[in-house]
Scaffold this motif. Structure first.
Motif, short mmCIF file in Angstrom:
data_model
loop_
_atom_site.label_atom_id
_atom_site.label_comp_id
_atom_site.label_asym_id
_atom_site.label_seq_id
_atom_site.Cartn_x
_atom_site.Cartn_y
_atom_site.Cartn_z
N ALA A 103 1.70 9.07 2.79
CA ALA A 103 2.29 8.07 1.88
C ALA A 103 1.43 7.86 0.67
CB ALA A 103 2.47 6.74 2.62
N GLY A 104 0.50 8.74 0.41
CA GLY A 104 -0.38 8.56 -0.72
C GLY A 104 0.21 8.99 -2.03
N GLU B 251 3.41 8.78 -4.74
CA GLU B 251 4.57 7.97 -5.11
C GLU B 251 5.83 8.80 -5.05
OE1 GLU B 251 6.26 5.50 -8.93
OE2 GLU B 251 4.15 6.03 -8.80
N TYR C 82 7.46 5.15 -1.77
CA TYR C 82 6.18 4.68 -1.28
C TYR C 82 5.15 4.80 -2.41
CZ TYR C 82 8.39 4.94 3.25
OH TYR C 82 9.25 4.76 4.30
N THR D 64 1.16 3.97 -3.60
CA THR D 64 -0.20 3.68 -3.11
C THR D 64 -1.08 3.21 -4.26
OG1 THR D 64 -0.01 5.31 -1.34
CG2 THR D 64 -2.24 4.63 -1.98
N GLU D 65 -1.78 2.10 -4.05
CA GLU D 65 -2.66 1.54 -5.08
C GLU D 65 -4.00 1.15 -4.45
OE1 GLU D 65 -0.65 -1.80 -6.68
OE2 GLU D 65 0.95 -0.64 -7.63
N ARG E 151 -7.20 0.30 -0.02
CA ARG E 151 -6.09 1.17 -0.42
C ARG E 151 -4.82 0.71 0.29
NH1 ARG E 151 -8.12 6.91 -0.74
NH2 ARG E 151 -9.02 5.89 -2.60
N THR F 22 -0.57 0.89 0.64
CA THR F 22 0.67 1.63 0.39
C THR F 22 1.85 0.67 0.57
OG1 THR F 22 -0.26 3.73 1.13
CG2 THR F 22 2.14 3.56 1.09
N TYR F 23 2.70 0.59 -0.46
CA TYR F 23 3.87 -0.30 -0.44
C TYR F 23 5.14 0.53 -0.24
CZ TYR F 23 0.78 -3.85 -2.41
OH TYR F 23 -0.24 -4.73 -2.62
N ARG F 24 6.05 0.00 0.57
CA ARG F 24 7.40 0.57 0.72
C ARG F 24 8.33 -0.26 -0.14
NH1 ARG F 24 12.17 0.24 3.85
NH2 ARG F 24 12.96 2.29 4.54
N TYR G 63 3.27 -1.23 3.59
CA TYR G 63 3.54 -0.21 4.60
C TYR G 63 2.28 0.10 5.41
CZ TYR G 63 4.74 4.34 6.61
OH TYR G 63 4.95 5.38 7.47
N GLU H 72 -2.43 -0.22 4.99
CA GLU H 72 -3.59 -0.52 4.17
C GLU H 72 -4.85 -0.04 4.88
OE1 GLU H 72 -4.54 -5.15 5.21
OE2 GLU H 72 -3.11 -4.76 3.62
#
Length: 318
Positions: A96-97, A99, A125, A127-128, A161, A163-165, A179, A181
């Motif tokens: 999921a790293g 986008e 997805y 990732t920030e 780090r 990751t957002y869904r 999603y 972290e």
């Protein structure tokens, strides 16, 4: 008789010549007729070509009028074919790293024979790296006066780090949730020292430093050392006594260049006496304590006891 024969032959020859002339003239007329026909045919073909060109131009103009709708229809058809994947058929991404991993689309609203997309839904997805705040820790110390504080260690932010869904409809994010972290770097806490030593008068503070130094009398001398127990030289003795008493600005050597200089008559307990080859701590009544040499170690002695001449006194405690 011969003459008659000649006359008879002459008219015949004349008639033959006349016939040849007529034939030639007839041939000329035929050739002219053919040429005229060829010209007429060419003109006819040219007129026909002009008609074809005009008809093609008219057809092209008509095609240009309808070309844009045709392209829109084709585009809509292609979009529909590409978007034909079932709704809510997203597979969780292996990594999921990146986008955009795990996208889905949905197309609805079918009108007649032309399919027009009205809703485009994408699950993506993102990732920030986000900062992870550090904490501030307070420690008490008697090396500082009450009300004083000092930063012992600066804080450093960590890194998390996340990751957002996200659900995106027609280009607008309508929902976002965490999603996963992971802590990439742990934060480093900030440490602040708070003083606990009660405020005292300058005389009492000077005496405190003197009393601290006197407890190490009898310990060994060691050239270049700064340990009050394992061994130190004269400058190392002054440096360590004041450092342990909370005066971090006192240097290892050259104390006379940092603090105010005074004369011998102004000396008070807790002042430093500077000689050309020696440092000592004045304890009052003309007496000093210092790390003398390897044979004597740390001891109490009168002023001017060491080799070298007196340069100045130094006042560290006001």
């Amino acid at each position: 008789m011969v003459l008659l024969l000649i006359l008879a032959i002459a008219p015949a020859a004349s008639a033959e010549s006349a016939g040849a002339a007529e034939a030639a003239e007839a041939g000329t007329i035929i050739e002219e007729t053919k040429a005229s026909a060829a010209v007429n045919a060419a003109e006819t073909r040219e007129a026909a070509a002009d008609m074809v060109i005009s008809a093609a131009a008219a057809a092209k103009a008509e095609a240009e009028k309808t070309e844009a709708p045709a392209e829109e229809e084709a585009s809509a058809q292609v979009f529909t074919e590409e978007a034909a994947a079932p709704s809510e058929s997203v597979t969780e991404p292996e990594d999921a790293g990146e986008e955009g991993t795990g996208e889905e689309t949905e197309v609805s609203d079918v009108s007649g024979d032309l399919v027009q997309p009205s809703t485009l839904k994408v699950i993506r997805y993102v990732t920030e790296d986000e900062p992870l705040a550090f904490s501030t820790v307070y420690e008490d110390t008697d090396l500082l006066m009450e009300g004083e504080s000092k930063v012992k260690q600066e804080g450093v932010e960590g890194v998390k780090r996340v990751t957002y869904r996200q659900c995106v409809v027609n280009g607008k994010t309508i929902h976002s949730e965490v999603y996963s972290e992971e802590v990439v770097a742990q934060p480093v806490n900030k440490i602040v020292l708070n003083g606990t030593r009660p405020a005292v008068t300058n005389d009492a503070e000077r005496q405190r430093v003197v009393n601290y130094a006197l407890q190490f009398v009898g310990n060994p001398y060691r050239y270049g050392g700064t340990s009050l127990t394992d061994g130190c030289d004269c400058s190392g003795f002054i440096y360590r006594v004041f450092q342990d008493c909370g005066y971090s600005g006192v240097p290892r050597v050259g104390v006379e260049s940092v603090y105010p200089q005074i004369s011998a008559s102004e000396l008070q307990p807790g002042d430093v006496t500077v000689y050309s080859t020696h440092y000592a701590l004045y304890i009052g009544n003309g007496m000093e304590v210092s790390a003398v040499n390897e044979s004597q170690g740390i001891r109490i002695h009168p002023m001017y006891y060491s080799n070298g001449y007196f340069c100045c006194g130094v006042r560290i405690i006001p």
